[in-house]
Design an enzyme around this catalytic site. Structure first.
Site, PDB file in Angstrom:
ATOM      1  N   HIS A 101       0.749   4.324  -2.742  1.00  0.00           N
ATOM      2  CA  HIS A 101       0.511   5.705  -2.315  1.00  0.00           C
ATOM      3  C   HIS A 101       1.700   6.605  -2.660  1.00  0.00           C
ATOM      4  CE1 HIS A 101      -3.153   5.288   0.523  1.00  0.00           C
ATOM      5  NE2 HIS A 101      -3.162   4.318  -0.364  1.00  0.00           N
ATOM      6  N   ASP A 102       2.885   6.025  -2.714  1.00  0.00           N
ATOM      7  CA  ASP A 102       4.054   6.798  -3.133  1.00  0.00           C
ATOM      8  C   ASP A 102       3.970   7.116  -4.626  1.00  0.00           C
ATOM      9  OD1 ASP A 102       6.609   8.025  -2.979  1.00  0.00           O
ATOM     10  OD2 ASP A 102       7.556   6.189  -3.704  1.00  0.00           O
TER      11      ASP A 102
ATOM     12  N   ASP B 143     -10.177  -9.413   2.706  1.00  0.00           N
ATOM     13  CA  ASP B 143     -10.897 -10.612   2.273  1.00  0.00           C
ATOM     14  C   ASP B 143     -10.566 -11.738   3.252  1.00  0.00           C
ATOM     15  OD1 ASP B 143      -8.718 -12.273   1.368  1.00  0.00           O
ATOM     16  OD2 ASP B 143      -8.799 -11.431  -0.636  1.00  0.00           O
TER      17      ASP B 143
ATOM     18  N   ASN C  24      -3.168   8.797   4.410  1.00  0.00           N
ATOM     19  CA  ASN C  24      -1.928   8.086   4.742  1.00  0.00           C
ATOM     20  C   ASN C  24      -1.674   7.896   6.233  1.00  0.00           C
ATOM     21  OD1 ASN C  24      -1.234   7.694   2.090  1.00  0.00           O
ATOM     22  ND2 ASN C  24       0.125   9.471   1.963  1.00  0.00           N
TER      23      ASN C  24
ATOM     24  N   GLU D 115       3.387  14.076   3.072  1.00  0.00           N
ATOM     25  CA  GLU D 115       2.392  13.120   2.575  1.00  0.00           C
ATOM     26  C   GLU D 115       1.975  12.098   3.627  1.00  0.00           C
ATOM     27  OE1 GLU D 115       3.610  11.073  -1.058  1.00  0.00           O
ATOM     28  OE2 GLU D 115       4.453  12.958  -1.789  1.00  0.00           O
TER      29      GLU D 115
ATOM     30  N   ARG E  37       0.829  -1.210   0.000  1.00  0.00           N
ATOM     31  CA  ARG E  37       0.000   0.000   0.000  1.00  0.00           C
ATOM     32  C   ARG E  37       0.866   1.263   0.000  1.00  0.00           C
ATOM     33  NH1 ARG E  37      -3.216   2.516   4.634  1.00  0.00           N
ATOM     34  NH2 ARG E  37      -4.768   3.809   3.609  1.00  0.00           N
TER      35      ARG E  37
ATOM     36  N   PRO F  10      -6.589   7.949  -5.414  1.00  0.00           N
ATOM     37  CA  PRO F  10      -7.937   7.438  -5.668  1.00  0.00           C
ATOM     38  C   PRO F  10      -8.579   6.983  -4.358  1.00  0.00           C
ATOM     39  CG  PRO F  10      -6.258   5.944  -6.563  1.00  0.00           C
ATOM     40  CD  PRO F  10      -5.552   7.166  -6.107  1.00  0.00           C
TER      41      PRO F  10
ATOM     42  N   SER G 194       8.620  10.033  -1.756  1.00  0.00           N
ATOM     43  CA  SER G 194       8.140  11.238  -1.047  1.00  0.00           C
ATOM     44  C   SER G 194       7.232  10.854   0.125  1.00  0.00           C
ATOM     45  CB  SER G 194       7.416  12.187  -2.007  1.00  0.00           C
ATOM     46  OG  SER G 194       6.405  11.516  -2.732  1.00  0.00           O
TER      47      SER G 194
ATOM     48  N   ASP H 118      -3.906 -13.702  -3.519  1.00  0.00           N
ATOM     49  CA  ASP H 118      -4.611 -14.614  -4.415  1.00  0.00           C
ATOM     50  C   ASP H 118      -5.684 -13.840  -5.173  1.00  0.00           C
ATOM     51  OD1 ASP H 118      -6.682 -14.205  -2.569  1.00  0.00           O
ATOM     52  OD2 ASP H 118      -6.289 -16.085  -1.511  1.00  0.00           O
TER      53      ASP H 118
ATOM     54  N   ASP I 157       8.903   8.234  -5.936  1.00  0.00           N
ATOM     55  CA  ASP I 157      10.104   8.996  -5.566  1.00  0.00           C
ATOM     56  C   ASP I 157      10.354   8.980  -4.061  1.00  0.00           C
ATOM     57  OD1 ASP I 157       7.996  10.547  -4.694  1.00  0.00           O
ATOM     58  OD2 ASP I 157       8.840  12.445  -5.382  1.00  0.00           O
TER      59      ASP I 157
ATOM     60  N   HIS J 157      -5.906  -5.281  -3.228  1.00  0.00           N
ATOM     61  CA  HIS J 157      -6.847  -5.283  -2.106  1.00  0.00           C
ATOM     62  C   HIS J 157      -7.087  -6.693  -1.557  1.00  0.00           C
ATOM     63  CE1 HIS J 157      -8.760  -1.148  -3.317  1.00  0.00           C
ATOM     64  NE2 HIS J 157      -7.583  -1.031  -2.741  1.00  0.00           N
ATOM     65  N   THR J 158      -6.443  -7.686  -2.134  1.00  0.00           N
ATOM     66  CA  THR J 158      -6.521  -9.039  -1.566  1.00  0.00           C
ATOM     67  C   THR J 158      -5.759  -9.125  -0.248  1.00  0.00           C
ATOM     68  OG1 THR J 158      -6.118 -11.391  -1.987  1.00  0.00           O
ATOM     69  CG2 THR J 158      -4.506  -9.871  -2.873  1.00  0.00           C
TER      70      THR J 158
END
Length: 318
Positions: free
Chosen positions: A66-67, A243, A93, A87, A62, A160, A76, A250, A74, A190-191
């Site tokens: 997000h980076d 999940d 975050n 950030e 994650r 997003p 950041s 998976d 980079d 997201h698994t």
């Protein structure tokens, strides 16, 4: 073509060229002569940290997403807040963790190859290794990213959100040169991991003027989530696993979407577009197809780079 359409097209092409002009500078053998053991070191550190804390792989994957979505990959996201809020302290975050794992890897690498390996590359290796030790695919990470000097909490608004619909998601990914297939494949991350109530509250309380609960959410899951995340007297840090096999990489995530049992509205909305719906079905039925697409999309996403230096300390610009 209208002037506004031409401007949008020009902006998209400019972003695309910026992304890939940086991306083309990366190579698979970047550290061959200067720090050949770097990937083995990172893998060892990630493996050891994950044995002690099984949430580390999801956290690092994650963190890399997000980076990359803010100013490119980079590092950041690793910078500490100083005069301005960085950030890592932006609203999306604040739940990021496992920064210490990157620090540990950097410390070992700096002792062997001082001033050579960027924090951005270490984080890209760590994301790949996190997927591998969770049972997912491996890939050759392109190398040679540079670390950025700027980190602003205000820019985390560009990430997003779990409440995004398919058109918002598509726009967010397209701005970074990523396709609809990349969107569906990368969403498969997201698994792994855990979600706090705030990321799916919109689906289980006051959904809209007609429904209290999102009608696309399976009733049994909605009831379970309402129990975990009541409107009042909620436990601090309440939430649920992404999940049922949340420590294993998976394709369960895609099967759950087809059963209306995904957590985020952004996940469920992948069924509202024929192209993304078809990809969800393909990845639900073939783990191999998902793994191949995920690896390819990770290479593409991790090649977005905009840094300027090799940081000595991942939390502080040189």
């Amino acid at each position: 073509m209208s002037s506004s359409s031409a401007l949008i097209l020009f902006s998209s092409l400019l972003i695309f060229s910026l992304i890939y002009s940086h991306g083309n500078a990366l190579s698979s053998n970047y550290y061959k002569n200067t720090c050949p053991q770097v990937e083995d070191i990172v893998a060892q550190v990630i493996t050891e940290a994950s044995k002690k804390d099984k949430t580390v792989p999801a956290a690092l994957l994650r963190m890399h997403f997000h980076d990359c979505f803010i100013r490119g990959c980079d590092a950041s996201v690793l910078l500490n807040s100083k005069k301005n809020t960085a950030e890592k302290d932006g609203p999306p975050n604040v739940s990021l963790h496992a920064f210490f794992v990157i620090d540990s890897a950097k410390k070992v690498i700096e002792a062997l190859c001082p001033g050579i390996v960027s924090c951005a590359d270490i984080l890209a290796f760590a994301a790949r290794d996190s997927v591998v030790i969770s049972g997912g695919p491996s890939w050759d990470v392109p190398k040679g990213r540079k670390d950025g000097r700027t980190s602003k909490a205000s820019e985390t608004r560009q990430l997003p959100a779990p409440t995004f619909n398919i058109s918002q998601l598509q726009q967010s990914f397209a701005q970074r040169g990523l396709s609809l297939e990349d969107l569906v494949a990368l969403s498969g991350g997201h698994t792994l991991g855990f979600s706090h109530c705030s990321s799916f509250n919109n689906r289980i309380h006051n959904f809209n003027t007609t429904h209290d609960v999102d009608p696309t959410l399976h009733p049994s899951l909605a009831a379970t989530l309402k129990g975990i995340c009541p409107l009042k007297n909620r436990a601090k840090n309440a939430g649920t696993a992404m999940d049922p096999s949340s420590a294993t990489f998976d394709n369960t995530y895609y099967k759950l979407i087809l059963q209306n049992k995904s957590l985020f509205s952004s996940d469920q909305d992948l069924l509202s577009n024929p192209k993304t719906k078809s990809l969800v079905s393909e990845f639900a039925s073939s783990k191999e197809a998902f793994f191949k697409a995920f690896a390819n999309s990770m290479i593409k996403m991790s090649s977005i780079n905009g840094g300027q230096e090799v940081r000595r300390d991942c939390r502080v610009a040189n």
